[in-house]
Write a protein that holds these residues in place. Structure first.
Motif, PDB file in Angstrom:
ATOM      1  N   ARG A  58       0.832  -1.208   0.000  1.00  0.00           N
ATOM      2  CA  ARG A  58       0.000   0.000   0.000  1.00  0.00           C
ATOM      3  C   ARG A  58       0.866   1.257   0.000  1.00  0.00           C
ATOM      4  O   ARG A  58       0.494   2.288  -0.585  1.00  0.00           O
ATOM      5  CB  ARG A  58      -0.924   0.002   1.226  1.00  0.00           C
ATOM      6  N   ALA A  59       2.039   1.166   0.643  1.00  0.00           N
ATOM      7  CA  ALA A  59       2.928   2.329   0.731  1.00  0.00           C
ATOM      8  C   ALA A  59       3.839   2.470  -0.489  1.00  0.00           C
ATOM      9  O   ALA A  59       4.416   3.538  -0.719  1.00  0.00           O
ATOM     10  CB  ALA A  59       3.782   2.223   1.995  1.00  0.00           C
ATOM     11  N   LYS A  60       3.945   1.403  -1.274  1.00  0.00           N
ATOM     12  CA  LYS A  60       4.885   1.397  -2.400  1.00  0.00           C
ATOM     13  C   LYS A  60       4.316   2.171  -3.595  1.00  0.00           C
ATOM     14  O   LYS A  60       3.195   1.920  -4.034  1.00  0.00           O
ATOM     15  CB  LYS A  60       5.187  -0.047  -2.812  1.00  0.00           C
ATOM     16  N   VAL A  61       5.098   3.089  -4.117  1.00  0.00           N
ATOM     17  CA  VAL A  61       4.683   3.842  -5.304  1.00  0.00           C
ATOM     18  C   VAL A  61       4.728   2.922  -6.521  1.00  0.00           C
ATOM     19  O   VAL A  61       5.726   2.250  -6.770  1.00  0.00           O
ATOM     20  CB  VAL A  61       5.604   5.062  -5.532  1.00  0.00           C
ATOM     21  N   GLY A  62       3.635   2.870  -7.256  1.00  0.00           N
ATOM     22  CA  GLY A  62       3.594   2.046  -8.456  1.00  0.00           C
ATOM     23  C   GLY A  62       3.474   0.562  -8.184  1.00  0.00           C
ATOM     24  O   GLY A  62       3.845  -0.263  -9.032  1.00  0.00           O
ATOM     25  N   SER A  63       2.949   0.197  -7.027  1.00  0.00           N
ATOM     26  CA  SER A  63       2.800  -1.222  -6.697  1.00  0.00           C
ATOM     27  C   SER A  63       1.900  -1.922  -7.708  1.00  0.00           C
ATOM     28  O   SER A  63       0.857  -1.393  -8.115  1.00  0.00           O
ATOM     29  CB  SER A  63       2.203  -1.380  -5.296  1.00  0.00           C
ATOM     30  N   PHE A  64       2.298  -3.113  -8.106  1.00  0.00           N
ATOM     31  CA  PHE A  64       1.489  -3.924  -9.021  1.00  0.00           C
ATOM     32  C   PHE A  64       0.105  -4.174  -8.435  1.00  0.00           C
ATOM     33  O   PHE A  64      -0.884  -4.294  -9.161  1.00  0.00           O
ATOM     34  CB  PHE A  64       2.206  -5.257  -9.281  1.00  0.00           C
ATOM     35  N   TRP A  65       0.037  -4.233  -7.084  1.00  0.00           N
ATOM     36  CA  TRP A  65      -1.212  -4.580  -6.406  1.00  0.00           C
ATOM     37  C   TRP A  65      -2.071  -3.364  -6.062  1.00  0.00           C
ATOM     38  O   TRP A  65      -3.128  -3.515  -5.458  1.00  0.00           O
ATOM     39  CB  TRP A  65      -0.898  -5.356  -5.113  1.00  0.00           C
ATOM     40  N   TRP A  66      -1.622  -2.159  -6.444  1.00  0.00           N
ATOM     41  CA  TRP A  66      -2.350  -0.961  -6.044  1.00  0.00           C
ATOM     42  C   TRP A  66      -3.814  -0.944  -6.512  1.00  0.00           C
ATOM     43  O   TRP A  66      -4.703  -0.577  -5.727  1.00  0.00           O
ATOM     44  CB  TRP A  66      -1.631   0.295  -6.520  1.00  0.00           C
ATOM     45  N   PRO A  67      -4.132  -1.347  -7.742  1.00  0.00           N
ATOM     46  CA  PRO A  67      -5.551  -1.346  -8.149  1.00  0.00           C
ATOM     47  C   PRO A  67      -6.422  -2.194  -7.223  1.00  0.00           C
ATOM     48  O   PRO A  67      -7.574  -1.838  -6.955  1.00  0.00           O
ATOM     49  CB  PRO A  67      -5.511  -1.922  -9.572  1.00  0.00           C
ATOM     50  N   TYR A  68      -5.860  -3.296  -6.752  1.00  0.00           N
ATOM     51  CA  TYR A  68      -6.601  -4.155  -5.817  1.00  0.00           C
ATOM     52  C   TYR A  68      -6.682  -3.506  -4.437  1.00  0.00           C
ATOM     53  O   TYR A  68      -7.768  -3.393  -3.849  1.00  0.00           O
ATOM     54  CB  TYR A  68      -5.915  -5.515  -5.723  1.00  0.00           C
ATOM     55  N   ILE A  69      -5.536  -3.044  -3.938  1.00  0.00           N
ATOM     56  CA  ILE A  69      -5.485  -2.476  -2.587  1.00  0.00           C
ATOM     57  C   ILE A  69      -6.341  -1.218  -2.482  1.00  0.00           C
ATOM     58  O   ILE A  69      -7.016  -0.993  -1.471  1.00  0.00           O
ATOM     59  CB  ILE A  69      -4.020  -2.179  -2.192  1.00  0.00           C
ATOM     60  N   SER A  70      -6.350  -0.409  -3.529  1.00  0.00           N
ATOM     61  CA  SER A  70      -7.115   0.843  -3.482  1.00  0.00           C
ATOM     62  C   SER A  70      -8.616   0.595  -3.417  1.00  0.00           C
ATOM     63  O   SER A  70      -9.379   1.493  -3.051  1.00  0.00           O
ATOM     64  CB  SER A  70      -6.790   1.705  -4.708  1.00  0.00           C
ATOM     65  N   ASN A  71      -9.039  -0.604  -3.771  1.00  0.00           N
ATOM     66  CA  ASN A  71     -10.465  -0.938  -3.714  1.00  0.00           C
ATOM     67  C   ASN A  71     -10.857  -1.682  -2.441  1.00  0.00           C
ATOM     68  O   ASN A  71     -12.032  -2.035  -2.268  1.00  0.00           O
ATOM     69  CB  ASN A  71     -10.854  -1.778  -4.935  1.00  0.00           C
ATOM     70  N   ALA A 117      -4.844  -3.618   8.475  1.00  0.00           N
ATOM     71  CA  ALA A 117      -4.215  -4.703   7.717  1.00  0.00           C
ATOM     72  C   ALA A 117      -4.660  -6.067   8.242  1.00  0.00           C
ATOM     73  O   ALA A 117      -4.967  -6.978   7.463  1.00  0.00           O
ATOM     74  CB  ALA A 117      -2.694  -4.574   7.797  1.00  0.00           C
ATOM     75  N   MET A 118      -4.704  -6.206   9.560  1.00  0.00           N
ATOM     76  CA  MET A 118      -5.127  -7.477  10.152  1.00  0.00           C
ATOM     77  C   MET A 118      -6.567  -7.792   9.763  1.00  0.00           C
ATOM     78  O   MET A 118      -6.901  -8.944   9.443  1.00  0.00           O
ATOM     79  CB  MET A 118      -4.987  -7.427  11.673  1.00  0.00           C
ATOM     80  N   SER A 119      -7.415  -6.773   9.759  1.00  0.00           N
ATOM     81  CA  SER A 119      -8.825  -6.974   9.411  1.00  0.00           C
ATOM     82  C   SER A 119      -8.990  -7.294   7.930  1.00  0.00           C
ATOM     83  O   SER A 119      -9.826  -8.124   7.556  1.00  0.00           O
ATOM     84  CB  SER A 119      -9.634  -5.726   9.772  1.00  0.00           C
ATOM     85  N   ALA A 120      -8.192  -6.639   7.087  1.00  0.00           N
ATOM     86  CA  ALA A 120      -8.254  -6.917   5.652  1.00  0.00           C
ATOM     87  C   ALA A 120      -7.888  -8.371   5.378  1.00  0.00           C
ATOM     88  O   ALA A 120      -8.537  -9.059   4.584  1.00  0.00           O
ATOM     89  CB  ALA A 120      -7.311  -5.981   4.893  1.00  0.00           C
ATOM     90  N   VAL A 121      -6.862  -8.843   6.074  1.00  0.00           N
ATOM     91  CA  VAL A 121      -6.416 -10.224   5.875  1.00  0.00           C
ATOM     92  C   VAL A 121      -7.425 -11.211   6.456  1.00  0.00           C
ATOM     93  O   VAL A 121      -7.805 -12.194   5.806  1.00  0.00           O
ATOM     94  CB  VAL A 121      -5.023 -10.439   6.506  1.00  0.00           C
ATOM     95  N   SER A 122      -7.878 -10.962   7.680  1.00  0.00           N
ATOM     96  CA  SER A 122      -8.786 -11.921   8.328  1.00  0.00           C
ATOM     97  C   SER A 122     -10.116 -12.028   7.591  1.00  0.00           C
ATOM     98  O   SER A 122     -10.734 -13.090   7.558  1.00  0.00           O
ATOM     99  CB  SER A 122      -9.027 -11.528   9.790  1.00  0.00           C
TER     100      SER A 122
END
Length: 362
Positions: A11-24, A93-98
């Motif tokens: 989430r903190a990484k600029v240009g993360s491959f996973w950003w489209p997923y994380i942002s949602n 983060a814990m809640s997102a994962v659980s």
């Protein structure tokens, strides 16, 4: 928490491959660690209050551990791009994962089994829960295989516009609320936890009119059976449950049957599995079975009395309109009370049936 930290890092990484997923991903979650103090109290159920407090303490302690590790790092070495990592972000983060991760096969172990590994699966994690699912997750290849494929396959014909439903697990409402942030009405796997305690059993048996001195002072042979049930000894497991598929946990039922009997020879005729089984109708006789059931009913009455409000009060509060977290807390405690009442009704029917059979036989 490892996957949660990885999520925060991406989430903190600029240009993360996973950003489209994380942002949602949701910005907030409806799990109890984010409830107000008042709504945590509104749960009215000690075992869940303990778990919520335990998770909150963990997050506060883990926050300090993370900060101690990060404080001396150079900006270029900071795994979270210099962003502050506090209990709130760790809780997110814990809640997102659980609430969204699935446990799938990990590496193959030497004994041929696989380790479990939590994975966040974009799109797949949009499937809702049902105990009667219309789809399931299929994993091809091990987690370490670059060609690993995970897909959702239909279990039956699914009509257009029907939601895809997966079974998150045969869980109690404690886990559904703690990890996913929702409560299942009439959950067949929901139960209540009690602490097996001689004084509590004494109180219940007296209330049921079947008082027995064996609860506080069991005979040596009864104590040996309690030890086998792991309800006695140096490190006993005193947590027993009522409700769910078993209706009454076998260890509790077995203990009551044994302690309410003075016939050592009759008890020793039966295997422990029989004494623990509700389907084994009155192995120690009708009177013993009725006494055991009445004691459990009295335990239910005591457990119900620990809730400050009644179901009618809860229903009235819900009609007034409350916040999402308050509504969840009220729904949760209502379901717990319903579990207790359902067990009482079931056992009352069994008592009446046993007594009618005894009358017919006589």
């Amino acid at each position: 928490m490892k996957l949660g930290l990885k999520l925060l890092q991406e989430r903190a990484k600029v240009g993360s491959f996973w950003w489209p997923y994380i942002s949602n991903l949701p910005e907030t979650y409806t799990v109890p660690i984010f409830f107000s103090g008042e709504d945590i109290k509104n749960l009215q159920y000690a075992p869940l209050l303990y778990q919520v407090n335990k998770r909150c303490r963990f997050l506060l302690e883990f926050e300090q551990e993370v900060k101690n590790v990060l404080k001396n790092l150079k900006p270029s070495e900071h795994p979270f791009g210099g962003q502050d990592v506090d209990a709130s972000s760790l809780g997110w983060a814990m809640s997102a994962v659980s609430s969204r991760a699935f446990r799938l096969y990990g590496k193959k172990l030497p004994n041929g089994t696989h380790s479990d590994i939590p994975m966040m699966l974009p799109l797949i994690d949009m499937c809702n829960h049902s105990f009667n699912p219309n789809a399931r997750i299929l994993q091809e290849q091990d987690a370490g295989n670059p060609k690993m494929l995970i897909k959702v396959v239909a279990e039956r014909e699914i009509k257009q516009s029907d939601p895809l439903l997966l079974n998150y697990g045969c869980l109690s409402n404690d886990f559904f609320l703690l990890d996913y942030g929702f409560v299942i009405p009439s959950n067949p796997y929901d139960h209540i936890e009690l602490k097996y305690d001689g004084a509590l059993m004494d109180a219940a048996s007296m209330a049921a009119g079947v008082s027995s001195p064996n609860f506080s002072s069991p005979a040596p042979w009864q104590q040996e059976i309690l030890f086998q049930l792991n309800l006695d000894g140096e490190v006993p497991n005193l947590k027993v449950t009522i409700g769910g598929p078993e209706l009454v946990e076998g260890r509790l039922l077995g203990a009551l049957r044994v302690l309410l009997s003075n016939d050592r020879e009759m008890v020793q005729r039966y295997d422990l599995s029989v004494l623990k089984s509700l389907s084994a109708e009155g192995p120690l006789g009708v009177a013993n079975e009725v006494a055991a059931f009445r004691t459990i009913i009295a335990l239910c009455v005591i457990a119900l009395g620990h809730f400050p409000t009644k179901i009618m009060d809860d229903e009235s509060l819900l009609k007034q309109g409350v916040s999402v977290s308050t509504e969840l807390a009220i729904q949760f405690r209502m379901q717990k009370k319903s579990v207790i009442i359902d067990v009482m009704r079931d056992l009352t029917k069994r008592v009446k049936l046993l007594l009618s059979k005894e009358t017919t036989t006589a």
